[in-house]
Design a protein around this motif. Sequence first.
Motif, PDB file in Angstrom:
ATOM      1  N   ILE A   1       0.817  -1.222   0.000  1.00 47.90           N
ATOM      2  CA  ILE A   1       0.000   0.000   0.000  1.00 47.90           C
ATOM      3  C   ILE A   1       0.846   1.266   0.000  1.00 47.90           C
ATOM      4  CG2 ILE A   1      -1.605   1.356   1.430  1.00 47.90           C
ATOM      5  CD1 ILE A   1      -2.855  -1.265   2.343  1.00 47.90           C
ATOM      6  N   ALA A   2       2.028   1.228   0.605  1.00 44.72           N
ATOM      7  CA  ALA A   2       2.793   2.438   0.926  1.00 44.72           C
ATOM      8  C   ALA A   2       2.973   3.386  -0.258  1.00 44.72           C
ATOM      9  CB  ALA A   2       4.157   2.052   1.496  1.00 44.72           C
ATOM     10  N   GLY A   3       3.419   2.873  -1.410  1.00 40.63           N
ATOM     11  CA  GLY A   3       3.689   3.743  -2.542  1.00 40.63           C
ATOM     12  C   GLY A   3       2.453   4.445  -3.067  1.00 40.63           C
ATOM     13  N   PHE A   4       1.354   3.707  -3.143  1.00 41.60           N
ATOM     14  CA  PHE A   4       0.104   4.291  -3.634  1.00 41.60           C
ATOM     15  C   PHE A   4      -0.454   5.311  -2.642  1.00 41.60           C
ATOM     16  CE2 PHE A   4       0.380  -0.039  -5.421  1.00 41.60           C
ATOM     17  CZ  PHE A   4       0.498   0.302  -6.763  1.00 41.60           C
ATOM     18  N   LEU A   5      -0.226   5.052  -1.355  1.00 46.89           N
ATOM     19  CA  LEU A   5      -0.673   6.001  -0.331  1.00 46.89           C
ATOM     20  C   LEU A   5       0.014   7.354  -0.501  1.00 46.89           C
ATOM     21  CD1 LEU A   5      -2.202   6.402   2.458  1.00 46.89           C
ATOM     22  CD2 LEU A   5       0.000   5.855   3.510  1.00 46.89           C
ATOM     23  N   VAL A   6       1.317   7.329  -0.798  1.00 43.23           N
ATOM     24  CA  VAL A   6       2.057   8.578  -0.994  1.00 43.23           C
ATOM     25  C   VAL A   6       1.464   9.368  -2.156  1.00 43.23           C
ATOM     26  CG1 VAL A   6       4.293   9.555  -1.636  1.00 43.23           C
ATOM     27  CG2 VAL A   6       4.187   7.671   0.007  1.00 43.23           C
ATOM     28  N   LEU A   7       1.199   8.700  -3.267  1.00 40.67           N
ATOM     29  CA  LEU A   7       0.627   9.388  -4.422  1.00 40.67           C
ATOM     30  C   LEU A   7      -0.727  10.007  -4.090  1.00 40.67           C
ATOM     31  CD1 LEU A   7       1.424   6.882  -7.333  1.00 40.67           C
ATOM     32  CD2 LEU A   7       2.672   8.949  -6.693  1.00 40.67           C
ATOM     33  N   ASP A   8      -1.552   9.267  -3.340  1.00 38.57           N
ATOM     34  CA  ASP A   8      -2.902   9.754  -3.018  1.00 38.57           C
ATOM     35  C   ASP A   8      -2.864  10.915  -2.029  1.00 38.57           C
ATOM     36  OD1 ASP A   8      -4.144   7.945  -4.687  1.00 38.57           O
ATOM     37  OD2 ASP A   8      -4.302   6.414  -3.128  1.00 38.57           O
ATOM     38  N   ARG A   9      -2.143  10.748  -0.933  1.00 33.91           N
ATOM     39  CA  ARG A   9      -2.174  11.748   0.132  1.00 33.91           C
ATOM     40  C   ARG A   9      -1.439  13.031  -0.255  1.00 33.91           C
ATOM     41  NH1 ARG A   9      -3.496   8.671   4.871  1.00 33.91           N
ATOM     42  NH2 ARG A   9      -5.196   7.334   4.116  1.00 33.91           N
ATOM     43  N   LEU A  10      -0.469  12.934  -1.160  1.00 35.41           N
ATOM     44  CA  LEU A  10       0.260  14.125  -1.591  1.00 35.41           C
ATOM     45  C   LEU A  10      -0.288  14.709  -2.887  1.00 35.41           C
ATOM     46  CD1 LEU A  10       3.991  13.152  -0.801  1.00 35.41           C
ATOM     47  CD2 LEU A  10       2.263  14.173   0.686  1.00 35.41           C
ATOM     48  N   GLY A  11      -1.362  14.111  -3.413  1.00 38.17           N
ATOM     49  CA  GLY A  11      -1.993  14.638  -4.620  1.00 38.17           C
ATOM     50  C   GLY A  11      -1.113  14.556  -5.854  1.00 38.17           C
ATOM     51  N   LEU A  12      -0.395  13.422  -6.031  1.00 38.77           N
ATOM     52  CA  LEU A  12       0.545  13.282  -7.140  1.00 38.77           C
ATOM     53  C   LEU A  12       0.040  12.367  -8.247  1.00 38.77           C
ATOM     54  CD1 LEU A  12       3.855  12.943  -5.072  1.00 38.77           C
ATOM     55  CD2 LEU A  12       2.970  14.972  -6.222  1.00 38.77           C
ATOM     56  N   ARG A  13      -1.228  12.021  -8.223  1.00 41.66           N
ATOM     57  CA  ARG A  13      -1.749  11.130  -9.255  1.00 41.66           C
ATOM     58  C   ARG A  13      -1.667  11.756 -10.649  1.00 41.66           C
ATOM     59  NH1 ARG A  13      -2.412   5.645  -8.238  1.00 41.66           N
ATOM     60  NH2 ARG A  13      -3.191   5.352  -6.122  1.00 41.66           N
TER      61      ARG A  13
END
Length: 457
Positions: free
Chosen positions: A288-300
């Motif tokens: 989950i960790a990598g996808f969480l970073v993209l989501d929470r930091l708005g980097l999608r």
Amino acid sequence: MAETDPDLTRTGAPAAGSTSAIPPSRMALLFMVMLVTAAGNTAMQSVMPSIGTALKVEDVWISLAYSWSALLWVVCAPFWARRSDKRGRKAMMALGLAGFITSFVLCGAALWAGLSGWITAFWTLILFAAARSLYGGFGSAAPPAVQAYVASRTPRATRTQALSLIASSFGLGTVIGPALAPLMVVPFLGLGLTGPFLAFAAIGVVALVLLRLRLPDDEPRFAARGTPAPYASASGAPADPGETSEAEDAAAAADTDPPRLTWRDPRLRPWVFAGLVGGHAQAMVQGIAGFLVLDRLGLRDTPDAGAGPIGLVLMSGAIATLLAQWGLIPRFDLGPRAATLWGITAAAIGTAILGVAGDLHLIALGYAIASLGFGLFRPGTTAGTSLAVTRAEQGQASGIVASLTGASYIYAPALGVWLYGTSDWLGFGLIVALCAVVLVHGWLRLQSDRTLTTDRS
């Protein structure tokens, strides 16, 4: 004529009078083999979430692309461990590095073609999974060969220290990989997010050439059996077979094996259950960790910018794991049960922080605490499994631990990502629940450290 190993006598034992039959230069080669593969794999994990987002592929399919490789590792590692006894350790190390290099080149090529629009996202993932399977199938030859090489060439008094040094190369690699990955994303060369794949493949070629030129050929004259290495772990480190006993040495000399050991053995069942359930929790967090970073930091919408923050988070976890294994466990002299219970508690706390984290600092903190916990938990269950059986059964116990560790990574990362994609609380809630199950089970069923450390034959 190929150079042969001068450190072995006619019986295959270390040369008389030596405190360590492996020269420092040769030990550095073995360290490098393990370091390169560990760093390459964690570098890949730091860029894959961004690549999946750029391909507009659902997160769960990125996680599933690793499953086949993990399954092959579980199946093939024991085969290569046995093969190294017959064909030599150097040959299996070279095969493992060749599998790593080929896998990374083909993975990078498939992903580059997909990101460039040459093939669809569907075929990109299919080709990536096929190329990745080369690592699971052939890359798994190197770690058990390295361990067996060290075990057969070091005296009993220094063997544990030598094996621990080799195991630490994996932990160091998990720090270096995420740190270097963002530097290898080089858009001006047209490689973009696939840069780390080709860069680490090139580093692997250098390691393979040095291995071929600098490590003497070996012909094992007795079976210092290579133990199957885990596909992944808290530090990525292979299991440490530890000291052998006189009974094991006699069995090796006679080419016989102790009675077959299975996970259903009453001595092992409590530790196997804890290791399997806790291992699933750990695999889910890592997935989950990598996808969480993209989501929470708005980097999608800007996935190329995600490699750096993801790398920082993974690096914080790797450093915390090393702190647990190199610092806390020896400093506080934690036994298997204590390390397991304290570790799984810290892992649950870190996971809960991850569940509510909204910025990079808190995400890194939560992941570091969870990794610290799993860094205590994993050696705890491994040592508990080892101490629950006799010395003559250590090789089989290590194989059971390796298979269970690999089994956790077959589907758990994809399951965690799928639940996280459905609802944050489902994903993190299941992980915390699994940690709670291990805590209760461990409190009630795991043997005390005093009982485990009592001498047994």
